[in-house]
Write a protein that holds these residues in place. Structure first.
Motif, PDB file in Angstrom:
ATOM      1  N   GLY A 102      89.545  57.652  49.108  1.00  0.00           N
ATOM      2  CA  GLY A 102      89.421  56.996  47.816  1.00  0.00           C
ATOM      3  C   GLY A 102      88.272  56.004  47.767  1.00  0.00           C
ATOM      4  N   PRO A 103      88.116  55.328  46.649  1.00  0.00           N
ATOM      5  CA  PRO A 103      86.975  54.419  46.482  1.00  0.00           C
ATOM      6  C   PRO A 103      87.034  53.193  47.381  1.00  0.00           C
ATOM      7  CG  PRO A 103      88.480  54.241  44.623  1.00  0.00           C
ATOM      8  CD  PRO A 103      88.934  55.419  45.425  1.00  0.00           C
ATOM      9  N   LEU A 104      88.178  52.902  47.977  1.00  0.00           N
ATOM     10  CA  LEU A 104      88.289  51.739  48.861  1.00  0.00           C
ATOM     11  C   LEU A 104      88.067  52.095  50.324  1.00  0.00           C
ATOM     12  CD1 LEU A 104      91.427  49.979  47.296  1.00  0.00           C
ATOM     13  CD2 LEU A 104      89.010  49.621  46.782  1.00  0.00           C
ATOM     14  N   HIS A 155     100.029  48.307  40.908  1.00  0.00           N
ATOM     15  CA  HIS A 155     100.046  49.741  40.651  1.00  0.00           C
ATOM     16  C   HIS A 155      98.637  50.323  40.762  1.00  0.00           C
ATOM     17  CE1 HIS A 155     104.213  49.456  39.387  1.00  0.00           C
ATOM     18  NE2 HIS A 155     104.241  50.755  39.200  1.00  0.00           N
ATOM     19  N   ALA A 156      97.653  49.601  40.246  1.00  0.00           N
ATOM     20  CA  ALA A 156      96.269  50.075  40.364  1.00  0.00           C
ATOM     21  C   ALA A 156      95.827  50.120  41.829  1.00  0.00           C
ATOM     22  CB  ALA A 156      95.340  49.166  39.556  1.00  0.00           C
ATOM     23  N   ILE A 157      96.206  49.110  42.596  1.00  0.00           N
ATOM     24  CA  ILE A 157      95.823  49.058  44.015  1.00  0.00           C
ATOM     25  C   ILE A 157      96.414  50.228  44.778  1.00  0.00           C
ATOM     26  CG2 ILE A 157      96.164  47.761  46.154  1.00  0.00           C
ATOM     27  CD1 ILE A 157      95.943  45.192  44.426  1.00  0.00           C
ATOM     28  N   PHE A 158      97.697  50.486  44.592  1.00  0.00           N
ATOM     29  CA  PHE A 158      98.326  51.569  45.359  1.00  0.00           C
ATOM     30  C   PHE A 158      97.978  52.945  44.805  1.00  0.00           C
ATOM     31  CE2 PHE A 158     100.882  48.058  46.977  1.00  0.00           C
ATOM     32  CZ  PHE A 158     100.891  48.371  48.336  1.00  0.00           C
ATOM     33  N   PHE A 159      97.537  53.001  43.562  1.00  0.00           N
ATOM     34  CA  PHE A 159      97.001  54.273  43.066  1.00  0.00           C
ATOM     35  C   PHE A 159      95.736  54.644  43.826  1.00  0.00           C
ATOM     36  CE2 PHE A 159      93.887  56.314  40.209  1.00  0.00           C
ATOM     37  CZ  PHE A 159      94.512  57.546  40.082  1.00  0.00           C
ATOM     38  N   LEU A 160      94.942  53.644  44.207  1.00  0.00           N
ATOM     39  CA  LEU A 160      93.691  53.896  44.924  1.00  0.00           C
ATOM     40  C   LEU A 160      93.891  54.112  46.416  1.00  0.00           C
ATOM     41  CD1 LEU A 160      91.444  51.215  43.175  1.00  0.00           C
ATOM     42  CD2 LEU A 160      91.549  53.675  42.706  1.00  0.00           C
ATOM     43  N   ALA A 161      95.130  54.016  46.896  1.00  0.00           N
ATOM     44  CA  ALA A 161      95.401  54.121  48.330  1.00  0.00           C
ATOM     45  C   ALA A 161      95.418  55.575  48.785  1.00  0.00           C
ATOM     46  CB  ALA A 161      96.750  53.479  48.656  1.00  0.00           C
ATOM     47  N   ALA A 208      97.495  40.072  47.055  1.00  0.00           N
ATOM     48  CA  ALA A 208      96.560  39.985  48.176  1.00  0.00           C
ATOM     49  C   ALA A 208      97.021  40.868  49.342  1.00  0.00           C
ATOM     50  CB  ALA A 208      96.426  38.531  48.626  1.00  0.00           C
ATOM     51  N   CYS A 209      98.305  40.819  49.676  1.00  0.00           N
ATOM     52  CA  CYS A 209      98.809  41.635  50.787  1.00  0.00           C
ATOM     53  C   CYS A 209      98.765  43.118  50.444  1.00  0.00           C
ATOM     54  CB  CYS A 209     100.231  41.212  51.141  1.00  0.00           C
ATOM     55  SG  CYS A 209     100.356  39.607  51.947  1.00  0.00           S
ATOM     56  N   SER A 210      99.018  43.468  49.187  1.00  0.00           N
ATOM     57  CA  SER A 210      98.919  44.867  48.767  1.00  0.00           C
ATOM     58  C   SER A 210      97.495  45.376  48.969  1.00  0.00           C
ATOM     59  CB  SER A 210      99.326  45.015  47.296  1.00  0.00           C
ATOM     60  OG  SER A 210     100.670  44.655  47.093  1.00  0.00           O
ATOM     61  N   LEU A 211      96.521  44.585  48.544  1.00  0.00           N
ATOM     62  CA  LEU A 211      95.124  44.980  48.704  1.00  0.00           C
ATOM     63  C   LEU A 211      94.762  45.091  50.179  1.00  0.00           C
ATOM     64  CD1 LEU A 211      92.451  45.620  47.335  1.00  0.00           C
ATOM     65  CD2 LEU A 211      91.950  43.168  47.312  1.00  0.00           C
ATOM     66  N   PHE A 212      95.259  44.165  50.996  1.00  0.00           N
ATOM     67  CA  PHE A 212      94.981  44.190  52.428  1.00  0.00           C
ATOM     68  C   PHE A 212      95.548  45.450  53.075  1.00  0.00           C
ATOM     69  CE2 PHE A 212      96.146  42.601  56.812  1.00  0.00           C
ATOM     70  CZ  PHE A 212      94.848  42.646  57.308  1.00  0.00           C
ATOM     71  N   VAL A 213      96.782  45.813  52.728  1.00  0.00           N
ATOM     72  CA  VAL A 213      97.419  47.007  53.288  1.00  0.00           C
ATOM     73  C   VAL A 213      96.622  48.262  52.915  1.00  0.00           C
ATOM     74  CG1 VAL A 213      99.431  48.522  53.034  1.00  0.00           C
ATOM     75  CG2 VAL A 213      99.757  46.094  53.477  1.00  0.00           C
ATOM     76  N   VAL A 214      96.212  48.347  51.667  1.00  0.00           N
ATOM     77  CA  VAL A 214      95.477  49.528  51.220  1.00  0.00           C
ATOM     78  C   VAL A 214      94.095  49.588  51.865  1.00  0.00           C
ATOM     79  CG1 VAL A 214      94.431  50.655  49.218  1.00  0.00           C
ATOM     80  CG2 VAL A 214      96.757  49.733  49.080  1.00  0.00           C
ATOM     81  N   LEU A 215      93.413  48.445  51.983  1.00  0.00           N
ATOM     82  CA  LEU A 215      92.101  48.432  52.629  1.00  0.00           C
ATOM     83  C   LEU A 215      92.205  48.842  54.093  1.00  0.00           C
ATOM     84  CD1 LEU A 215      90.512  45.181  51.135  1.00  0.00           C
ATOM     85  CD2 LEU A 215      89.797  47.541  50.726  1.00  0.00           C
ATOM     86  N   ASN A 267      91.484  62.822  63.260  1.00  0.00           N
ATOM     87  CA  ASN A 267      90.347  62.172  62.607  1.00  0.00           C
ATOM     88  C   ASN A 267      89.920  62.843  61.309  1.00  0.00           C
ATOM     89  OD1 ASN A 267      89.964  60.049  64.466  1.00  0.00           O
ATOM     90  ND2 ASN A 267      88.954  61.460  65.879  1.00  0.00           N
ATOM     91  N   TYR A 268      90.826  63.618  60.720  1.00  0.00           N
ATOM     92  CA  TYR A 268      90.513  64.244  59.434  1.00  0.00           C
ATOM     93  C   TYR A 268      90.819  63.248  58.321  1.00  0.00           C
ATOM     94  CZ  TYR A 268      90.627  67.411  55.442  1.00  0.00           C
ATOM     95  OH  TYR A 268      90.391  68.005  54.227  1.00  0.00           O
ATOM     96  N   PHE A 269      89.781  62.753  57.669  1.00  0.00           N
ATOM     97  CA  PHE A 269      89.962  61.747  56.624  1.00  0.00           C
ATOM     98  C   PHE A 269      88.806  61.853  55.645  1.00  0.00           C
ATOM     99  CE2 PHE A 269      90.888  56.990  55.718  1.00  0.00           C
ATOM    100  CZ  PHE A 269      91.837  57.348  54.774  1.00  0.00           C
ATOM    101  N   PRO A 270      88.807  62.908  54.802  1.00  0.00           N
ATOM    102  CA  PRO A 270      87.685  63.110  53.876  1.00  0.00           C
ATOM    103  C   PRO A 270      87.612  61.985  52.853  1.00  0.00           C
ATOM    104  CG  PRO A 270      89.495  64.588  53.348  1.00  0.00           C
ATOM    105  CD  PRO A 270      89.848  63.937  54.653  1.00  0.00           C
ATOM    106  N   HIS A 271      86.449  61.827  52.269  1.00  0.00           N
ATOM    107  CA  HIS A 271      86.233  60.734  51.321  1.00  0.00           C
ATOM    108  C   HIS A 271      87.153  60.848  50.110  1.00  0.00           C
ATOM    109  CE1 HIS A 271      84.158  57.520  49.245  1.00  0.00           C
ATOM    110  NE2 HIS A 271      83.994  58.307  48.194  1.00  0.00           N
ATOM    111  N   TRP A 272      87.433  62.099  49.667  1.00  0.00           N
ATOM    112  CA  TRP A 272      88.287  62.257  48.494  1.00  0.00           C
ATOM    113  C   TRP A 272      89.704  61.745  48.763  1.00  0.00           C
ATOM    114  CZ3 TRP A 272      92.719  65.003  49.067  1.00  0.00           C
ATOM    115  CH2 TRP A 272      92.786  66.006  50.038  1.00  0.00           C
ATOM    116  N   MET A 273      90.138  61.769  50.016  1.00  0.00           N
ATOM    117  CA  MET A 273      91.462  61.279  50.359  1.00  0.00           C
ATOM    118  C   MET A 273      91.451  59.763  50.557  1.00  0.00           C
ATOM    119  SD  MET A 273      93.960  62.258  53.565  1.00  0.00           S
ATOM    120  CE  MET A 273      93.647  64.015  53.390  1.00  0.00           C
TER     121      MET A 273
END
Length: 539
Positions: free
Chosen positions: A82-84, A136-142, A51-58, A74-80
Motif C-alpha cells: 500500500g501507499p504506506l 478506519h482510513a489508517i487500517f484501510f491502507l494497511a 498514533a498507535c494505529s498509524l505506528f502499527v500500520v507503518l 519475502n514476498y511483499f509486492p507494492h500493491w499489497m
C-alpha cells in the motif's frame, strides 16, 4: 454562636453575601477546570489510539515481517504494502523487537480505549467521529495483518469463476497452483466455510484481478464497519443512550481495529445486517404505541437494567386487537426487513444464526410483529436457498471441519488443560456444545422477558465466543454492538474482560511470555493432535 456571616460555613452563607458570591464563582471555576481536565484526558486518549494505529500500520507495511502473514518468503509486492509501504527504511528488522513494539502498541491502545470510554463522551461528538474515521482510513491502507483470510476469500472466488471448481465440493489444492491467489491463501485442504451470499460477493470481484480484488474487498469491509457504527449511533439515540459512548465502545476497540479491520474479515458484513435488523425493529415500535424512547429511565444499580420500559426494542402492545389473519395481511416492511436482515447476516457468516431464536423470542408477546419478522426470515431464507442452490447445488459451507479445529488459547482448550486432560477432549466439546444450546435457550427467555433482543443477543454472542474451540481475536466484535446498546453494565464488563483475555492470548509478545513461564499447550498429546489437524488443512 455569633450570627455574623463570617462564622457560618460557606454552604450556609446568606444568598446575597459577598462570601456566597465568591464561593459560587470558585465552584463554577472548579467545575470548569474539572471539565477542562476531563476533556484533555479524552482528547489524549483519542490521540493515542490514532498514533498507535498509524505506528502499527507503518511497522506492518514497512517490509516483509511477522506482522503480515502473507509476506512469507519475502514476498511483499507494492500493491499489497500500500501507499504506506517502506516509509521507515531504517526501522528494526528484529522479529523479537517487532513483537514487543506491536504488542506494546496494542496495550497502549487498549488502556487509552478503556479511559476513553469514561472521558471521550464528555468531548464534542465530532472528536469521536473524526477519530473513528481516521483509524478506519489508517487500517484501510494497511497490508493484511496477522492472518491471510482475505486471500482465502479471493482464492475461493477464483476457484469457481476461473477454474470452474465449486468451493463447497473441491478443496483449493485441486486448483492450478500457478493461480496468483494460491500461494497467498493457506486453507488449501479445507472446503469453503464461508456463507453463500459472501462467497457470491467474492465471485463478483474476480474479474478485477487479485490485487484489485484485495483492495475492493478491503473497501467494502471498511464501509460495512462504518455503516455498522452509523446504525449503532442511530439505535443509541432511539434508545435514549449516549451515541458517542456507543460508537467509542464499538468503533475504537483496538482488537477490532488491529485484527478485524487490519485483517479484513467478513464479520463486519454480518454485523451490519444484524444491526440493521435491530434498527428496523426500533423504528417500528413507536408506530405501535411503545413508550417514549428518549425519556429518562431509572436504572437498577445492581443489574444495570432499565426499570419499567426495560429494553425498548420491545414488542409493544398493539393499540387494537388484531385477528390472526391480520397478522400477515397488515404488512409492515420494516419488520419484514428486520427478519430478512437476520437471515442475510447468517447467509454471510453462519455465526449470525445463533441470534435467530433470540430475535423471535423477543417478539413472542406481540404475535403480529412475530408474524411479520418470521415472514421476513422465511422469505429471505427461500431467496438465499434458491441463490445458493443455483450457484452451488445441494452443498453448504463446510462448518463441520472447522468446528473440530482447536486453538491453543480458546476457552475450551484452557478448560481441558485446567482439568488435566491436556486440552479440549471430544467429551468436553460435546458438553460445551450442549452448554451453548442451554445458554441460547436462557437468552431466549431473557429476550421474551425484556421484550427485546439486544441484551439477550449480546449474552448469546458471549456464550458462542467462550464455547468455540476455534476462537480468534476479532470475534469480540460479535458482542460489542449489543454491549454498547444494552442497559446491562455486566454485558459491557464482559465484553471488556473478553478483550483483555484476547489481547493476552493473541498479542505477538505473548509467545515469549508463554516460553518464559513454561506454558506449552501445543506440546501435550492432545495439543500435538490439534496442531496436526490444523497443519493438514493448511498444506
Amino acid at each position: 454562636m455569633s450570627s455574623d456571616a463570617s462564622t457560618l460555613p460557606l454552604r450556609d452563607a446568606p444568598v446575597g453575601s459577598q462570601r456566597a458570591k465568591r464561593g459560587l464563582l470558585r465552584g463554577r471555576a472548579g467545575a470548569f477546570a474539572a471539565a477542562d481536565e476531563r476533556a484533555w484526558v479524552g482528547a489524549a486518549c483519542l490521540a493515542a489510539i490514532v498514533a498507535c494505529s498509524l505506528f502499527v500500520v507503518l511497522m506492518s507495511a514497512n517490509r516483509p515481517s511477522i506482522l503480515s502473514a502473507t509476506t512469507h518468503a519475502n514476498y511483499f509486492p507494492h500493491w499489497m504494502a500500500g501507499p504506506l509501504g517502506g516509509l521507515l527504511p531504517g526501522f528494526t528488522r528484529s522479529s523479537t523487537t517487532l513483537k514487543y513494539l506491536f504488542s506494546g502498541a496494542i496495550v497502549v491502545m487498549y488502556v487509552s480505549y478503556l479511559l476513553g470510554l469514561a472521558y471521550v463522551p464528555r468531548l464534542r461528538a465530532r472528536w469521536a467521529i473524526a477519530t473513528v474515521l481516521a483509524v478506519h482510513a489508517i487500517f484501510f491502507l494497511a497490508p493484511p495483518l496477522a492472518l491471510t483470510d482475505i486471500f482465502n476469500y479471493v482464492n475461493y472466488g477464483r476457484m469457481e469463476v476461473v477454474h470452474n471448481l465449486n468451493p463447497y465440493t473441491s478443496i483449493p489444492i485441486l486448483e492450478p497452483h500457478n493461480d496468483p491467489s494460491y500461494d497467498l491463501s493457506n486453507w488449501h485442504q479445507l472446503l469453503s466455510p464461508y456463507g453463500p451470499l459472501f462467497t457470491l460477493l467474492t465471485f463478483a470481484v474476480v474479474p478485477l484481478g487479485v490485487a484489485a480484488s484485495f483492495w475492493v474487498l478491503k473497501g467494502m469491509l471498511a464501509l460495512a464497519s462504518l455503516g455498522t457504527l452509523l446504525l449503532v449511533w442511530k439505535c443509541a439515540r432511539l434508545l435514549g443512550r449516549d451515541p458517542v459512548a456507543a460508537i467509542v465502545l464499538v468503533g475504537l476497540n483496538p482488537i477490532v481495529l488491529v485484527w478485524g479491520l487490519g485483517g479484513d474479515h467478513n464479520d463486519f458484513l454480518m454485523l451490519f445486517f444484524i444491526l440493521l435488523a435491530f434498527y428496523l425493529l426500533l423504528r417500528t415500535r413507536d408506530r405501535l404505541g411503545a413508550p417514549e424512547p428518549r425519556r429518562a429511565v431509572a436504572q437498577d444499580r445492581s443489574t444495570g437494567e432499565d426499570r419499567g420500559a426495560r429494553e425498548a426494542v420491545a414488542a409493544p402492545t398493539e393499540r387494537r386487537r388484531l385477528r390472526p389473519r391480520d397478522w400477515l395481511l397488515a404488512l409492515c416492511p420494516p419488520e419484514i426487513g428486520a427478519g430478512a436482515a437476520v437471515i442475510t447476516a447468517t447467509a454471510i457468516k453462519a455465526s449470525g444464526g445463533v441470534l435467530i431464536p433470540v430475535v423471535l423470542a423477543a417478539m413472542l408477546r406481540s404475535p403480529r410483529r412475530l408474524a411479520q419478522v418470521a415472514l421476513g426470515m422465511a422469505g429471505a431464507a427461500v431467496v438465499a436457498a434458491a441463490v445458493s442452490l443455483a450457484a452451488f447445488g445441494l452443498h453448504i459451507p463446510d462448518l463441520s471441519t472447522q468446528s473440530r479445529l482447536v486453538t491453543n488459547v480458546s476457552v475450551p482448550n484452557l478448560i481441558g488443560l485446567a482439568v488435566g486432560s491436556g486440552g479440549e477432549t471430544e467429551t468436553l466439546h460435546k458438553l460445551l456444545s450442549a452448554g451453548l444450546v442451554l445458554a441460547v435457550m436462557l437468552c431466549c427467555v431473557q429476550a421474551w422477558r425484556r421484550r427485546g433482543p439486544i441484551t439477550a443477543s449480546g449474552w448469546a454472542s458471549v456464550a458462542l465466543l467462550v464455547t468455540l474451540s476455534w476462537v480468534l481475536p476479532w470475534y469480540v466484535l460479535w458482542v460489542l454492538p449489543m454491549a454498547a446498546l444494552s442497559s446491562s453494565r455486566r454485558l459491557r464488563a464482559a465484553a471488556l474482560v473478553l478483550g483483555v483475555y484476547l489481547i493476552i492470548a493473541w498479542a505477538p509478545a505473548s509467545g515469549l511470555l508463554w516460553n518464559a513461564i513454561g506454558f506449552h499447550p501445543e506440546k501435550t498429546p492432545l495439543g500435538r493432535m490439534h496442531q496436526r489437524d490444523v497443519k493438514e488443512l493448511l498444506n
